[in-house]
Design a protein around this motif. Structure first.
Motif, mmCIF file in Angstrom:
data_model
loop_
_atom_site.group_PDB
_atom_site.id
_atom_site.type_symbol
_atom_site.label_atom_id
_atom_site.label_comp_id
_atom_site.label_asym_id
_atom_site.label_seq_id
_atom_site.Cartn_x
_atom_site.Cartn_y
_atom_site.Cartn_z
ATOM 1 N N UNK A 13 0.813 -1.212 0.000
ATOM 2 C CA UNK A 13 0.000 0.000 0.000
ATOM 3 C C UNK A 13 0.852 1.270 0.000
ATOM 4 N N UNK A 14 2.010 1.218 0.622
ATOM 5 C CA UNK A 14 2.839 2.419 0.699
ATOM 6 C C UNK A 14 3.591 2.693 -0.605
ATOM 7 N N UNK A 15 3.701 1.704 -1.472
ATOM 8 C CA UNK A 15 4.415 1.889 -2.726
ATOM 9 C C UNK A 15 3.749 2.957 -3.593
ATOM 10 N N UNK A 16 2.449 2.960 -3.654
ATOM 11 C CA UNK A 16 1.728 3.974 -4.431
ATOM 12 C C UNK A 16 1.981 5.368 -3.857
ATOM 13 N N UNK A 17 2.007 5.476 -2.549
ATOM 14 C CA UNK A 17 2.278 6.778 -1.920
ATOM 15 C C UNK A 17 3.699 7.249 -2.246
#
Length: 95
Positions: A13-17
């Motif tokens: 999930x943090x990769x997109x951020x």
């Protein structure tokens, strides 16, 4: 900056951020480079009016600024590409 491509170390999930932040950083770096180029053009337009070492110092400082902003733009672009590649890798694995 290149992302570590090892998939066992990431929160998906943090990769997109990270990708979005790196793209935003790249856009800001581009704008800073544009401002630096305008500043440099202004400095050059007044070169005839300077007769002291201060002009050379200003010129050198503006060159360092431009080099730094170009480096920031390159690094943020590389980070965004790396994030995208990693996300594609995750996509192929988890289809």
């Amino acid at each position: 900056m290149i992302m570590n491509q090892s998939i066992d170390r990431y929160d998906f999930d943090s990769l997109e951020a990270i990708y979005e932040a790196s793209r935003d950083l790249q856009a800001r770096a581009e704008r800073l480079a544009e401002v630096g180029q305008m500043l440099r053009a202004e400095i050059d337009s007044y070169s005839d009016e300077f007769t002291s070492i201060n002009y050379e110092r200003i010129k050198e400082a503006s060159e360092r600024y431009l080099a730094t902003s170009r480096r920031l733009e390159e690094e943020s672009s590389e980070l965004a590409r790396s994030c995208k590649q990693l996300a594609e890798k995750f996509g192929m694995i988890f289809k």
